[in-house]
Design a protein around this motif. Sequence first.
Motif, PDB file in Angstrom:
ATOM      1  N   THR A 131       0.831  -1.202   0.000  1.00  0.00           N
ATOM      2  CA  THR A 131       0.000   0.000   0.000  1.00  0.00           C
ATOM      3  C   THR A 131       0.869   1.258   0.000  1.00  0.00           C
ATOM      4  O   THR A 131       2.076   1.201   0.242  1.00  0.00           O
ATOM      5  N   GLY A 132       0.232   2.367  -0.238  1.00  0.00           N
ATOM      6  CA  GLY A 132       0.923   3.648  -0.203  1.00  0.00           C
ATOM      7  C   GLY A 132       1.608   3.926   1.124  1.00  0.00           C
ATOM      8  O   GLY A 132       2.780   4.332   1.147  1.00  0.00           O
ATOM      9  N   PRO A 133       0.927   3.732   2.255  1.00  0.00           N
ATOM     10  CA  PRO A 133       1.571   3.970   3.551  1.00  0.00           C
ATOM     11  C   PRO A 133       2.830   3.131   3.765  1.00  0.00           C
ATOM     12  O   PRO A 133       3.780   3.585   4.408  1.00  0.00           O
ATOM     13  N   MET A 134       2.850   1.902   3.241  1.00  0.00           N
ATOM     14  CA  MET A 134       4.052   1.071   3.379  1.00  0.00           C
ATOM     15  C   MET A 134       5.238   1.712   2.663  1.00  0.00           C
ATOM     16  O   MET A 134       6.358   1.746   3.185  1.00  0.00           O
ATOM     17  N   ILE A 135       4.989   2.226   1.466  1.00  0.00           N
ATOM     18  CA  ILE A 135       6.061   2.854   0.694  1.00  0.00           C
ATOM     19  C   ILE A 135       6.505   4.141   1.380  1.00  0.00           C
ATOM     20  O   ILE A 135       7.698   4.447   1.452  1.00  0.00           O
ATOM     21  N   ARG A 136       5.539   4.890   1.896  1.00  0.00           N
ATOM     22  CA  ARG A 136       5.885   6.125   2.603  1.00  0.00           C
ATOM     23  C   ARG A 136       6.766   5.815   3.812  1.00  0.00           C
ATOM     24  O   ARG A 136       7.750   6.512   4.073  1.00  0.00           O
ATOM     25  N   ASP A 137       6.452   4.763   4.533  1.00  0.00           N
ATOM     26  CA  ASP A 137       7.213   4.413   5.737  1.00  0.00           C
ATOM     27  C   ASP A 137       8.656   4.030   5.409  1.00  0.00           C
ATOM     28  O   ASP A 137       9.567   4.295   6.207  1.00  0.00           O
ATOM     29  N   LEU A 138       8.886   3.389   4.275  1.00  0.00           N
ATOM     30  CA  LEU A 138      10.266   3.010   3.945  1.00  0.00           C
ATOM     31  C   LEU A 138      11.060   4.211   3.429  1.00  0.00           C
ATOM     32  O   LEU A 138      12.288   4.248   3.559  1.00  0.00           O
ATOM     33  N   LEU A 139      10.369   5.219   2.855  1.00  0.00           N
ATOM     34  CA  LEU A 139      11.048   6.411   2.361  1.00  0.00           C
ATOM     35  C   LEU A 139      11.306   7.446   3.455  1.00  0.00           C
ATOM     36  O   LEU A 139      12.292   8.184   3.399  1.00  0.00           O
ATOM     37  N   ARG A 152      15.620   8.088  -5.757  1.00  0.00           N
ATOM     38  CA  ARG A 152      15.931   6.926  -6.585  1.00  0.00           C
ATOM     39  C   ARG A 152      15.217   5.676  -6.080  1.00  0.00           C
ATOM     40  O   ARG A 152      14.720   4.862  -6.867  1.00  0.00           O
ATOM     41  N   VAL A 153      15.148   5.518  -4.765  1.00  0.00           N
ATOM     42  CA  VAL A 153      14.412   4.387  -4.199  1.00  0.00           C
ATOM     43  C   VAL A 153      12.937   4.484  -4.573  1.00  0.00           C
ATOM     44  O   VAL A 153      12.316   3.483  -4.965  1.00  0.00           O
ATOM     45  N   ARG A 154      12.381   5.680  -4.464  1.00  0.00           N
ATOM     46  CA  ARG A 154      10.974   5.895  -4.837  1.00  0.00           C
ATOM     47  C   ARG A 154      10.733   5.492  -6.285  1.00  0.00           C
ATOM     48  O   ARG A 154       9.763   4.801  -6.608  1.00  0.00           O
ATOM     49  N   GLN A 155      11.620   5.920  -7.181  1.00  0.00           N
ATOM     50  CA  GLN A 155      11.463   5.609  -8.595  1.00  0.00           C
ATOM     51  C   GLN A 155      11.567   4.103  -8.847  1.00  0.00           C
ATOM     52  O   GLN A 155      10.789   3.530  -9.617  1.00  0.00           O
ATOM     53  N   ARG A 156      12.507   3.439  -8.162  1.00  0.00           N
ATOM     54  CA  ARG A 156      12.720   2.008  -8.389  1.00  0.00           C
ATOM     55  C   ARG A 156      11.591   1.166  -7.792  1.00  0.00           C
ATOM     56  O   ARG A 156      11.172   0.167  -8.396  1.00  0.00           O
ATOM     57  N   VAL A 157      11.090   1.560  -6.632  1.00  0.00           N
ATOM     58  CA  VAL A 157       9.929   0.871  -6.059  1.00  0.00           C
ATOM     59  C   VAL A 157       8.734   1.039  -6.985  1.00  0.00           C
ATOM     60  O   VAL A 157       7.993   0.086  -7.261  1.00  0.00           O
ATOM     61  N   GLY A 158       8.540   2.252  -7.496  1.00  0.00           N
ATOM     62  CA  GLY A 158       7.442   2.506  -8.427  1.00  0.00           C
ATOM     63  C   GLY A 158       7.561   1.671  -9.684  1.00  0.00           C
ATOM     64  O   GLY A 158       6.559   1.157 -10.198  1.00  0.00           O
ATOM     65  N   ALA A 159       8.784   1.505 -10.196  1.00  0.00           N
ATOM     66  CA  ALA A 159       8.998   0.713 -11.406  1.00  0.00           C
ATOM     67  C   ALA A 159       8.620  -0.753 -11.175  1.00  0.00           C
ATOM     68  O   ALA A 159       8.009  -1.397 -12.041  1.00  0.00           O
ATOM     69  N   VAL A 160       8.965  -1.291  -9.999  1.00  0.00           N
ATOM     70  CA  VAL A 160       8.629  -2.682  -9.690  1.00  0.00           C
ATOM     71  C   VAL A 160       7.116  -2.861  -9.582  1.00  0.00           C
ATOM     72  O   VAL A 160       6.539  -3.815 -10.131  1.00  0.00           O
ATOM     73  N   LEU A 161       6.454  -1.928  -8.918  1.00  0.00           N
ATOM     74  CA  LEU A 161       5.000  -2.050  -8.759  1.00  0.00           C
ATOM     75  C   LEU A 161       4.266  -1.784 -10.060  1.00  0.00           C
ATOM     76  O   LEU A 161       3.197  -2.365 -10.312  1.00  0.00           O
ATOM     77  N   ASP A 162       4.818  -0.925 -10.916  1.00  0.00           N
ATOM     78  CA  ASP A 162       4.213  -0.718 -12.237  1.00  0.00           C
ATOM     79  C   ASP A 162       4.340  -1.986 -13.073  1.00  0.00           C
ATOM     80  O   ASP A 162       3.431  -2.344 -13.821  1.00  0.00           O
TER      81      ASP A 162
END
Length: 366
Positions: A131-139, A152-162
């Motif tokens: 979920t969004g909150p999970m990604i926010r917590d790791l960032l 860069r982590v945000r972009q790479r996490v987004g690429a995996v989920l996309d």
Amino acid sequence: TAVKAATRPGRLSDGDGLYLIIKPGGAKSWVCRVQRHGNRRDFGLGSAKKVSLAVARERAREVRAWIELGLDPVFERRKVLGFPTFREAAAKVLAASKKSWRNAEHEGQWSSTMEAYAFPYIGDVKVDDITGPMIRDLLAPIWLTKPETARRVRQRVGAVLDWAYASGFRESEAPMRAITKGLPRQPKKDNHFAAMPYDKVAAFLTYLRKRESFSRLALQFAILTAARSGEVRGATWDEIDLESGLWTIAASRMKASREHVVPLTEPALRIIRRCAELRLPTSDLVFPGMKRGAPLSDMTLSKLMKEMGEPYTVHGFRSAFRDWVSEETAHPGDVAEAAYRRGNLLEKRRIMMADWANYLEGRKRP
């Protein structure tokens, strides 16, 4: 008996949308055809060698039931089979991406950021449960202390989920825009690529247009296309297709050594048309320098920024563009970062660049 005896290539109906497909080579498979709201779709149910008629009928009933409930049969079937964890999905994305990287350094950086910042939080979580909150917590722990790494982590996490969404493992794309909105604004620090905040770029562009020179036209073009300074300064007339609104940069001029196709918005095309009016007969360059046959120098654009009293770099406008994409739009991160070629991704890029131009011009999307 009829399934075993069927040999003529074609399609045999069992009723209720279930068909036996016989290929010219003799291979047989089951397909369920459904139609809803005027749209027709075929769903493969497996090889007739492994799936009996009774099982095929049961699977067909299951597909029709999902359709009636408004569910996607492909997604539901993969849910039954089991979705990959984020770690497993990241391995798939890494394997597909590294083929286009020039050296092993990219792979090392990609893997190390995932291991350090993403896997401890969501590595073992199924991609459909992230979920969004999970990604926010790791960032959050690195968002202000390591801003570039966090982006860069945000972009790479987004690429995996996309990738997971495109593969049918998620029902929605990564909610990266909402995640960024939930994090504090990162301070801009002076560095080699100091970037102008994207909300100041439109006013700067207006000021830049008050006078005209090849250097000012080149800088405007760089801002509108989010291209590197060297790519803009080295642009030649044979790279420009005014009719299609495309700028094709040869692989030899690209940092990634891959052909790059950039869609040109109307403001960018206006600059090209103006340069055509000012074109020097002795040069093939769109933005020629003072010396005959030579392009503008990087120092020329840097000097222009200093003359305008701005502490930012020319390269920083690319960062401003990427920040705008992630913080103000719902465009996927891979569309903003990839090397664009012809096809569906190029059309997505065309829409994104039109939105960027509209933002800079103070207009909303039509």
